[in-house]
Design an enzyme around this catalytic site. Sequence first.
Site, PDB file in Angstrom:
ATOM      1  N   PHE A 176       0.853  -1.191   0.000  1.00 64.69           N
ATOM      2  CA  PHE A 176       0.000   0.000   0.000  1.00 64.69           C
ATOM      3  C   PHE A 176       0.884   1.234   0.000  1.00 64.69           C
ATOM      4  O   PHE A 176       1.736   1.395   0.865  1.00 64.69           O
ATOM      5  CB  PHE A 176      -0.946   0.036   1.209  1.00 64.69           C
ATOM      6  CG  PHE A 176      -1.896   1.194   1.132  1.00 64.69           C
ATOM      7  CD1 PHE A 176      -3.051   1.116   0.362  1.00 64.69           C
ATOM      8  CD2 PHE A 176      -1.623   2.388   1.784  1.00 64.69           C
ATOM      9  CE1 PHE A 176      -3.915   2.198   0.247  1.00 64.69           C
ATOM     10  CE2 PHE A 176      -2.474   3.474   1.673  1.00 64.69           C
ATOM     11  CZ  PHE A 176      -3.621   3.378   0.909  1.00 64.69           C
ATOM     12  N   ASP A 201       9.187   2.764   1.723  1.00 66.40           N
ATOM     13  CA  ASP A 201       8.008   3.496   2.168  1.00 66.40           C
ATOM     14  C   ASP A 201       7.844   3.229   3.665  1.00 66.40           C
ATOM     15  O   ASP A 201       7.312   2.209   4.077  1.00 66.40           O
ATOM     16  CB  ASP A 201       6.781   3.014   1.379  1.00 66.40           C
ATOM     17  CG  ASP A 201       5.489   3.684   1.836  1.00 66.40           C
ATOM     18  OD1 ASP A 201       5.496   4.320   2.909  1.00 66.40           O
ATOM     19  OD2 ASP A 201       4.471   3.543   1.137  1.00 66.40           O
ATOM     20  N   LYS A 241       2.732   9.379   8.374  1.00 66.04           N
ATOM     21  CA  LYS A 241       1.871   9.078   9.535  1.00 66.04           C
ATOM     22  C   LYS A 241       2.370   9.575  10.909  1.00 66.04           C
ATOM     23  O   LYS A 241       1.836  10.521  11.452  1.00 66.04           O
ATOM     24  CB  LYS A 241       1.568   7.586   9.585  1.00 66.04           C
ATOM     25  CG  LYS A 241       0.672   7.153   8.424  1.00 66.04           C
ATOM     26  CD  LYS A 241       0.065   5.794   8.651  1.00 66.04           C
ATOM     27  CE  LYS A 241      -1.080   5.519   7.698  1.00 66.04           C
ATOM     28  NZ  LYS A 241      -0.708   4.886   6.439  1.00 66.04           N
TER      29      LYS A 241
HETATM   30  C1  PLP Z   1      -0.972   5.190   5.019  1.00 67.52           C
HETATM   31  C2  PLP Z   1       0.085   4.835   4.083  1.00 67.52           C
HETATM   32  C3  PLP Z   1       0.317   5.574   2.904  1.00 67.52           C
HETATM   33  C4  PLP Z   1      -0.584   6.716   2.487  1.00 67.52           C
HETATM   34  O1  PLP Z   1      -0.505   7.783   3.358  1.00 67.52           O
HETATM   35  P1  PLP Z   1      -1.581   8.977   3.223  1.00 67.52           P
HETATM   36  O2  PLP Z   1      -1.077   9.981   4.217  1.00 67.52           O
HETATM   37  O3  PLP Z   1      -2.904   8.396   3.578  1.00 67.52           O
HETATM   38  O4  PLP Z   1      -1.538   9.460   1.842  1.00 67.52           O
HETATM   39  C5  PLP Z   1       1.374   5.223   2.109  1.00 67.52           C
HETATM   40  N1  PLP Z   1       2.181   4.192   2.422  1.00 67.52           N
HETATM   41  C6  PLP Z   1       1.997   3.452   3.551  1.00 67.52           C
HETATM   42  C7  PLP Z   1       2.933   2.337   3.855  1.00 67.52           C
HETATM   43  C8  PLP Z   1       0.933   3.739   4.405  1.00 67.52           C
HETATM   44  O5  PLP Z   1       0.734   2.988   5.482  1.00 67.52           O
END
Ligand code: PLP
Length: 397
Positions: A136, A221, A250
Amino acid sequence: MKKLLDEAAKYLMNTYSRYPVILVKGRGSLVYGMDGKEYLDFVGGIAVNILGHCHPKVVVALQKQAQRLIHVSNLYHIEPQIKLAKLLVENSFADKVFFCNSGAEANEGAIKLARKYAKENISEDRFEIITALNSFHGRTLASLTATGQERFHKGFEPLVPGFKYVPFDDIKALEEAIDEKTCAIMLEPIQGEGGVRVPSENYFKEVRRLCDDNGILLILDEVQTGIGRTGALFAYEHFGIEPDIMTLAKGLGGGVPIGALLAKEKVAQAFVPGSHASTFGGNPLVCQAAIATVETVLEDGILLQECNRLGGYFKKRLYELKDEFSGIIVDIRGMGLMLGMELNRDCTQVVKACMERGVLINCTAGNTIRFTPPLTVSTEEIDQVVEILKDIFRRLS
Ligand SMILES: *Cc1c(COP(=O)(O)O)cnc(C)c1O
Protein backbone atom coordinates in the site's frame (compact mmCIF):
# COMPACT_ATOMS: atom_id res chain seq x y z
CA MET A 1 -25.77 13.15 17.65
CA LYS A 2 -28.37 11.67 15.30
CA LYS A 3 -28.64 15.05 13.54
CA LEU A 4 -24.86 15.26 13.02
CA LEU A 5 -24.70 11.73 11.63
CA ASP A 6 -27.52 12.60 9.21
CA GLU A 7 -25.61 15.69 8.13
CA ALA A 8 -22.47 13.59 7.65
CA ALA A 9 -24.42 11.39 5.23
CA LYS A 10 -25.85 14.44 3.51
CA TYR A 11 -22.70 16.55 3.11
CA LEU A 12 -19.67 14.26 3.08
CA MET A 13 -18.62 12.15 0.11
CA ASN A 14 -19.23 8.54 0.86
CA THR A 15 -15.59 7.40 0.85
CA TYR A 16 -15.40 5.74 4.29
CA SER A 17 -17.54 3.10 5.96
CA ARG A 18 -17.45 4.91 9.27
CA TYR A 19 -18.68 3.68 12.64
CA PRO A 20 -21.62 5.67 14.05
CA VAL A 21 -19.42 7.36 16.64
CA ILE A 22 -18.34 10.99 16.89
CA LEU A 23 -15.00 11.42 18.64
CA VAL A 24 -14.47 14.76 20.33
CA LYS A 25 -11.41 14.67 22.61
CA GLY A 26 -8.47 12.54 23.61
CA ARG A 27 -5.58 12.23 26.03
CA GLY A 28 -2.79 9.65 25.84
CA SER A 29 -4.26 6.26 24.86
CA LEU A 30 -7.82 7.39 25.57
CA VAL A 31 -10.33 9.02 23.29
CA TYR A 32 -13.89 10.12 24.06
CA GLY A 33 -17.13 10.07 22.10
CA MET A 34 -19.63 12.93 21.99
CA ASP A 35 -21.88 10.77 24.15
CA GLY A 36 -19.16 10.69 26.82
CA LYS A 37 -18.12 7.09 26.15
CA GLU A 38 -14.43 6.39 26.79
CA TYR A 39 -12.37 4.30 24.40
CA LEU A 40 -8.91 2.76 24.68
CA ASP A 41 -7.52 3.75 21.31
CA PHE A 42 -5.34 1.03 19.78
CA VAL A 43 -5.87 2.42 16.27
CA GLY A 44 -4.09 5.67 17.10
CA GLY A 45 -5.31 7.43 13.97
CA ILE A 46 -3.89 4.46 12.01
CA ALA A 47 -0.34 4.60 13.33
CA VAL A 48 -0.33 8.41 13.42
CA ASN A 49 -0.60 9.30 17.09
CA ILE A 50 2.79 7.94 18.02
CA LEU A 51 2.78 9.93 21.31
CA GLY A 52 -0.91 9.38 22.01
CA HIS A 53 -3.60 12.03 21.85
CA CYS A 54 -2.72 15.65 22.57
CA HIS A 55 0.78 14.99 23.93
CA PRO A 56 1.71 18.13 25.95
CA LYS A 57 4.98 18.66 24.01
CA VAL A 58 3.11 18.65 20.69
CA VAL A 59 0.28 20.82 22.01
CA VAL A 60 2.67 23.45 23.39
CA ALA A 61 4.74 23.46 20.18
CA LEU A 62 1.59 24.07 18.13
CA GLN A 63 0.25 26.75 20.50
CA LYS A 64 3.54 28.67 20.51
CA GLN A 65 4.00 28.53 16.75
CA ALA A 66 0.36 29.39 16.04
CA GLN A 67 0.90 32.70 17.84
CA ARG A 68 4.06 33.52 15.87
CA LEU A 69 3.59 32.40 12.27
CA ILE A 70 1.33 29.74 10.77
CA HIS A 71 2.17 29.80 7.10
CA VAL A 72 4.43 31.49 4.58
CA SER A 73 5.49 30.29 1.17
CA ASN A 74 8.40 28.00 0.37
CA LEU A 75 9.69 31.01 -1.59
CA TYR A 76 11.24 31.97 1.77
CA HIS A 77 13.27 30.12 4.39
CA ILE A 78 11.39 28.79 7.41
CA GLU A 79 13.41 28.09 10.53
CA PRO A 80 11.35 25.14 11.86
CA GLN A 81 11.63 23.44 8.45
CA ILE A 82 15.42 23.71 8.47
CA LYS A 83 15.55 22.45 12.06
CA LEU A 84 13.33 19.45 11.27
CA ALA A 85 15.33 18.54 8.15
CA LYS A 86 18.54 18.64 10.22
CA LEU A 87 16.98 16.46 12.92
CA LEU A 88 15.88 13.84 10.35
CA VAL A 89 19.20 13.86 8.48
CA GLU A 90 21.25 13.56 11.68
CA ASN A 91 19.22 10.54 12.72
CA SER A 92 18.94 8.66 9.41
CA PHE A 93 20.80 7.44 6.31
CA ALA A 94 19.69 10.53 4.40
CA ASP A 95 21.45 13.76 3.41
CA LYS A 96 18.50 15.80 2.12
CA VAL A 97 14.79 16.20 2.89
CA PHE A 98 11.75 17.50 1.00
CA PHE A 99 8.53 18.18 2.94
CA CYS A 100 4.98 17.58 1.78
CA ASN A 101 1.64 16.85 3.45
CA SER A 102 0.86 13.14 3.34
CA GLY A 103 2.15 9.66 2.66
CA ALA A 104 0.78 9.45 -0.86
CA GLU A 105 2.37 12.77 -1.69
CA ALA A 106 5.73 11.68 -0.27
CA ASN A 107 5.56 8.56 -2.44
CA GLU A 108 4.68 10.64 -5.51
CA GLY A 109 7.81 12.65 -4.80
CA ALA A 110 9.86 9.47 -4.42
CA ILE A 111 8.62 8.13 -7.75
CA LYS A 112 9.42 11.41 -9.51
CA LEU A 113 12.86 11.64 -7.90
CA ALA A 114 13.77 8.04 -8.81
CA ARG A 115 12.69 8.52 -12.44
CA LYS A 116 14.55 11.79 -12.85
CA TYR A 117 17.70 10.43 -11.21
CA ALA A 118 17.73 7.29 -13.36
CA LYS A 119 17.00 9.14 -16.61
CA GLU A 120 19.74 11.69 -16.01
CA ASN A 121 22.36 9.44 -14.47
CA ILE A 122 21.88 5.98 -15.92
CA SER A 123 19.79 5.80 -19.06
CA GLU A 124 16.89 7.64 -20.76
CA ASP A 125 14.69 4.56 -20.78
CA ARG A 126 15.08 3.55 -17.15
CA PHE A 127 11.74 4.41 -15.62
CA GLU A 128 10.12 1.25 -14.35
CA ILE A 129 9.49 0.75 -10.64
CA ILE A 130 8.98 -2.68 -9.14
CA THR A 131 6.67 -2.85 -6.12
CA ALA A 132 5.19 -5.71 -4.08
CA LEU A 133 1.84 -7.42 -4.30
CA ASN A 134 -0.36 -6.55 -1.30
CA SER A 135 1.58 -3.34 -0.80
CA PHE A 136 0.00 0.00 0.00
CA HIS A 137 1.52 3.29 -1.10
CA GLY A 138 -1.42 5.72 -1.21
CA ARG A 139 -4.40 6.92 -3.24
CA THR A 140 -3.06 9.48 -5.71
CA LEU A 141 -2.71 8.07 -9.23
CA ALA A 142 0.98 7.13 -9.20
CA SER A 143 1.02 5.95 -5.57
CA LEU A 144 -2.20 4.04 -6.28
CA THR A 145 -0.55 2.39 -9.28
CA ALA A 146 2.45 1.55 -7.07
CA THR A 147 0.00 -0.13 -4.68
CA GLY A 148 0.04 -3.81 -5.66
CA GLN A 149 -3.64 -4.52 -4.97
CA GLU A 150 -6.12 -4.69 -7.84
CA ARG A 151 -9.11 -3.85 -5.66
CA PHE A 152 -7.75 -0.31 -5.20
CA HIS A 153 -7.14 0.12 -8.96
CA LYS A 154 -10.64 -0.78 -10.12
CA GLY A 155 -12.45 2.07 -11.83
CA PHE A 156 -9.46 4.39 -12.03
CA GLU A 157 -7.77 3.05 -15.14
CA PRO A 158 -5.79 3.95 -17.14
CA LEU A 159 -3.17 3.77 -14.42
CA VAL A 160 0.28 5.37 -14.59
CA PRO A 161 2.62 3.40 -16.87
CA GLY A 162 5.90 1.96 -15.59
CA PHE A 163 5.01 -0.24 -12.63
CA LYS A 164 5.53 -3.97 -12.11
CA TYR A 165 4.53 -6.16 -9.18
CA VAL A 166 6.19 -9.13 -7.50
CA PRO A 167 5.26 -11.16 -4.40
CA PHE A 168 6.62 -9.60 -1.19
CA ASP A 169 9.49 -11.43 0.55
CA ASP A 170 10.33 -13.40 -2.60
CA ILE A 171 13.85 -12.50 -3.71
CA LYS A 172 13.74 -14.80 -6.75
CA ALA A 173 10.64 -13.15 -8.17
CA LEU A 174 12.28 -9.76 -7.68
CA GLU A 175 15.48 -10.87 -9.40
CA GLU A 176 13.49 -12.15 -12.38
CA ALA A 177 11.45 -8.95 -12.65
CA ILE A 178 14.53 -6.70 -12.98
CA ASP A 179 15.45 -5.68 -16.51
CA GLU A 180 17.16 -2.81 -18.35
CA LYS A 181 14.10 -0.60 -17.75
CA THR A 182 14.10 -0.94 -13.95
CA CYS A 183 14.93 2.30 -12.16
CA ALA A 184 13.82 1.49 -8.61
CA ILE A 185 12.40 -1.07 -6.22
CA MET A 186 9.83 0.38 -3.84
CA LEU A 187 8.83 -1.55 -0.72
CA GLU A 188 7.37 -1.19 2.74
CA PRO A 189 9.78 -2.64 5.35
CA ILE A 190 6.74 -4.29 6.94
CA GLN A 191 3.54 -4.37 4.90
CA GLY A 192 0.93 -2.51 6.94
CA GLU A 193 -2.32 -2.45 4.98
CA GLY A 194 -1.34 -5.81 3.47
CA GLY A 195 -1.87 -7.47 6.87
CA VAL A 196 1.20 -6.55 9.01
CA ARG A 197 3.60 -8.77 7.05
CA VAL A 198 7.20 -8.93 8.29
CA PRO A 199 9.68 -10.21 5.68
CA SER A 200 12.21 -12.94 6.45
CA GLU A 201 15.42 -11.84 8.12
CA ASN A 202 17.69 -11.63 5.09
CA TYR A 203 15.18 -10.34 2.54
CA PHE A 204 16.21 -6.70 2.64
CA LYS A 205 19.94 -7.54 2.61
CA GLU A 206 19.32 -9.40 -0.65
CA VAL A 207 17.11 -6.63 -2.04
CA ARG A 208 19.92 -4.17 -1.30
CA ARG A 209 22.45 -6.43 -3.03
CA LEU A 210 20.20 -6.73 -6.11
CA CYS A 211 19.85 -2.96 -6.24
CA ASP A 212 23.61 -2.40 -5.94
CA ASP A 213 24.46 -5.06 -8.54
CA ASN A 214 22.03 -3.58 -11.06
CA GLY A 215 22.33 0.17 -10.42
CA ILE A 216 18.77 0.35 -9.10
CA LEU A 217 17.48 2.66 -6.37
CA LEU A 218 15.87 1.27 -3.24
CA ILE A 219 12.86 3.28 -2.08
CA LEU A 220 11.53 2.37 1.35
CA ASP A 221 8.01 3.50 2.17
CA GLU A 222 8.26 4.05 5.92
CA VAL A 223 5.06 6.07 6.04
CA GLN A 224 3.62 3.60 8.56
CA THR A 225 6.77 2.01 10.07
CA GLY A 226 8.76 5.22 10.59
CA ILE A 227 9.25 7.38 13.72
CA GLY A 228 9.66 4.62 16.27
CA ARG A 229 6.62 2.49 15.45
CA THR A 230 8.62 -0.74 15.18
CA GLY A 231 11.04 -0.05 18.07
CA ALA A 232 13.73 1.64 15.97
CA LEU A 233 13.39 5.20 14.68
CA PHE A 234 13.18 3.71 11.17
CA ALA A 235 12.37 0.07 10.40
CA TYR A 236 15.28 -0.31 7.95
CA GLU A 237 17.60 -0.24 10.99
CA HIS A 238 16.30 -3.70 11.97
CA PHE A 239 17.40 -5.17 8.66
CA GLY A 240 20.97 -3.87 8.58
CA ILE A 241 20.59 -1.95 5.32
CA GLU A 242 20.02 1.61 4.14
CA PRO A 243 17.68 2.76 1.37
CA ASP A 244 18.51 5.45 -1.23
CA ILE A 245 15.13 7.13 -0.77
CA MET A 246 12.69 6.94 2.13
CA THR A 247 9.22 8.34 2.64
CA LEU A 248 7.61 9.32 5.95
CA ALA A 249 4.25 10.68 7.02
CA LYS A 250 1.87 9.08 9.53
CA GLY A 251 3.79 9.28 12.83
CA LEU A 252 6.01 12.19 11.84
CA GLY A 253 3.82 15.06 13.01
CA GLY A 254 2.30 13.54 16.14
CA GLY A 255 -1.12 14.03 14.53
CA VAL A 256 -0.73 16.98 12.17
CA PRO A 257 -0.56 16.33 8.40
CA ILE A 258 3.05 16.25 7.26
CA GLY A 259 4.97 14.01 4.88
CA ALA A 260 8.65 13.84 4.02
CA LEU A 261 10.85 12.52 1.25
CA LEU A 262 14.42 11.73 2.31
CA ALA A 263 17.33 10.80 0.06
CA LYS A 264 21.07 10.36 -0.22
CA GLU A 265 22.89 13.38 -1.64
CA LYS A 266 23.70 11.87 -5.05
CA VAL A 267 20.01 11.01 -5.61
CA ALA A 268 18.60 14.22 -4.13
CA GLN A 269 20.71 16.20 -6.63
CA ALA A 270 18.29 15.18 -9.39
CA PHE A 271 15.79 17.68 -7.95
CA VAL A 272 16.60 21.28 -8.87
CA PRO A 273 14.48 24.44 -8.54
CA GLY A 274 11.27 23.78 -10.46
CA SER A 275 11.45 19.96 -10.27
CA HIS A 276 9.02 19.56 -7.41
CA ALA A 277 7.10 21.72 -4.95
CA SER A 278 4.30 21.94 -2.43
CA THR A 279 2.46 25.05 -1.23
CA PHE A 280 1.83 23.80 2.30
CA GLY A 281 4.77 21.36 2.49
CA GLY A 282 6.77 21.81 5.70
CA ASN A 283 5.02 24.95 6.89
CA PRO A 284 6.03 26.40 10.28
CA LEU A 285 3.11 24.96 12.21
CA VAL A 286 3.44 21.32 11.15
CA CYS A 287 7.24 21.40 11.38
CA GLN A 288 7.11 22.51 15.03
CA ALA A 289 4.74 19.64 15.82
CA ALA A 290 7.08 17.22 14.01
CA ILE A 291 10.18 18.53 15.81
CA ALA A 292 8.43 18.07 19.17
CA THR A 293 7.35 14.55 18.14
CA VAL A 294 10.71 13.33 16.81
CA GLU A 295 12.64 14.89 19.73
CA THR A 296 10.32 13.23 22.23
CA VAL A 297 10.62 9.84 20.51
CA LEU A 298 14.42 10.15 20.56
CA GLU A 299 14.82 11.57 24.07
CA ASP A 300 17.38 9.28 25.70
CA GLY A 301 16.02 6.47 23.56
CA ILE A 302 13.50 5.81 26.33
CA LEU A 303 10.42 5.64 24.13
CA LEU A 304 12.14 3.36 21.61
CA GLN A 305 13.16 1.05 24.46
CA GLU A 306 9.62 1.21 25.77
CA CYS A 307 8.24 0.41 22.34
CA ASN A 308 10.34 -2.77 22.24
CA ARG A 309 9.51 -3.76 25.80
CA LEU A 310 5.77 -3.07 25.50
CA GLY A 311 5.61 -4.56 22.00
CA GLY A 312 7.33 -7.71 23.26
CA TYR A 313 4.92 -7.94 26.19
CA PHE A 314 1.86 -7.34 23.98
CA LYS A 315 3.04 -9.94 21.49
CA LYS A 316 3.58 -12.49 24.26
CA ARG A 317 0.03 -11.89 25.49
CA LEU A 318 -1.35 -12.20 21.94
CA TYR A 319 0.46 -15.55 21.58
CA GLU A 320 -1.27 -16.65 24.81
CA LEU A 321 -4.59 -15.80 23.17
CA LYS A 322 -3.56 -17.74 20.08
CA ASP A 323 -2.80 -20.81 22.22
CA GLU A 324 -6.17 -20.56 23.94
CA PHE A 325 -8.18 -19.83 20.80
CA SER A 326 -6.32 -21.79 18.14
CA GLY A 327 -9.67 -22.36 16.39
CA ILE A 328 -9.95 -18.62 15.64
CA ILE A 329 -6.46 -17.07 15.70
CA VAL A 330 -4.17 -18.18 12.90
CA ASP A 331 -1.05 -16.05 13.31
CA ILE A 332 0.57 -13.24 15.32
CA ARG A 333 2.94 -10.90 13.45
CA GLY A 334 4.70 -7.58 13.72
CA MET A 335 7.48 -5.63 15.39
CA GLY A 336 7.45 -3.12 18.22
CA LEU A 337 3.99 -1.62 18.52
CA MET A 338 2.88 -2.51 15.00
CA LEU A 339 1.25 -5.86 15.62
CA GLY A 340 -1.19 -8.00 13.69
CA MET A 341 -3.38 -10.92 14.69
CA GLU A 342 -4.69 -12.94 11.77
CA LEU A 343 -8.01 -14.68 12.26
CA ASN A 344 -9.44 -17.54 10.23
CA ARG A 345 -12.40 -15.25 9.49
CA ASP A 346 -13.35 -11.70 8.68
CA CYS A 347 -12.57 -9.58 11.76
CA THR A 348 -15.42 -7.06 11.47
CA GLN A 349 -17.40 -8.81 14.22
CA VAL A 350 -14.46 -8.67 16.65
CA VAL A 351 -13.79 -5.00 15.84
CA LYS A 352 -17.46 -4.16 16.55
CA ALA A 353 -17.55 -6.17 19.78
CA CYS A 354 -14.37 -4.41 20.96
CA MET A 355 -15.91 -1.06 20.23
CA GLU A 356 -18.97 -1.87 22.32
CA ARG A 357 -16.56 -2.75 25.13
CA GLY A 358 -14.69 0.54 24.73
CA VAL A 359 -11.68 -0.57 22.70
CA LEU A 360 -10.79 0.75 19.25
CA ILE A 361 -8.92 -1.67 17.00
CA ASN A 362 -8.63 -1.79 13.25
CA CYS A 363 -9.02 -4.52 10.69
CA THR A 364 -6.62 -4.77 7.78
CA ALA A 365 -6.48 -7.13 4.78
CA GLY A 366 -9.95 -8.38 5.82
CA ASN A 367 -8.91 -10.90 8.44
CA THR A 368 -6.06 -9.30 10.38
CA ILE A 369 -6.59 -7.19 13.48
CA ARG A 370 -3.99 -4.45 13.57
CA PHE A 371 -2.79 -2.90 16.81
CA THR A 372 -0.97 0.43 16.57
CA PRO A 373 -1.27 1.98 20.05
CA PRO A 374 0.87 4.99 21.00
CA LEU A 375 4.42 4.33 22.21
CA THR A 376 3.25 5.86 25.49
CA VAL A 377 0.75 3.03 26.11
CA SER A 378 0.94 1.27 29.51
CA THR A 379 1.18 -2.43 30.38
CA GLU A 380 -2.18 -2.07 32.17
CA GLU A 381 -3.81 -0.70 29.02
CA ILE A 382 -2.41 -3.61 26.99
CA ASP A 383 -3.75 -6.04 29.64
CA GLN A 384 -7.19 -4.44 29.46
CA VAL A 385 -7.33 -4.90 25.70
CA VAL A 386 -6.13 -8.51 25.94
CA GLU A 387 -8.76 -9.34 28.59
CA ILE A 388 -11.54 -7.84 26.50
CA LEU A 389 -10.35 -9.76 23.42
CA LYS A 390 -10.23 -12.94 25.51
CA ASP A 391 -13.81 -12.42 26.57
CA ILE A 392 -14.93 -11.78 22.99
CA PHE A 393 -13.12 -14.88 21.66
CA ARG A 394 -14.69 -16.98 24.47
CA ARG A 395 -18.13 -15.99 23.27
CA LEU A 396 -17.19 -16.69 19.65
CA SER A 397 -15.81 -20.19 20.30
C1 PLP B 1 -0.97 5.19 5.02
C2 PLP B 1 0.09 4.84 4.08
C3 PLP B 1 0.32 5.57 2.90
C4 PLP B 1 -0.58 6.72 2.49
O1 PLP B 1 -0.50 7.78 3.36
P1 PLP B 1 -1.58 8.98 3.22
O2 PLP B 1 -1.08 9.98 4.22
O3 PLP B 1 -2.90 8.40 3.58
O4 PLP B 1 -1.54 9.46 1.84
C5 PLP B 1 1.37 5.22 2.11
N1 PLP B 1 2.18 4.19 2.42
C6 PLP B 1 2.00 3.45 3.55
C7 PLP B 1 2.93 2.34 3.85
C8 PLP B 1 0.93 3.74 4.40
O5 PLP B 1 0.73 2.99 5.48
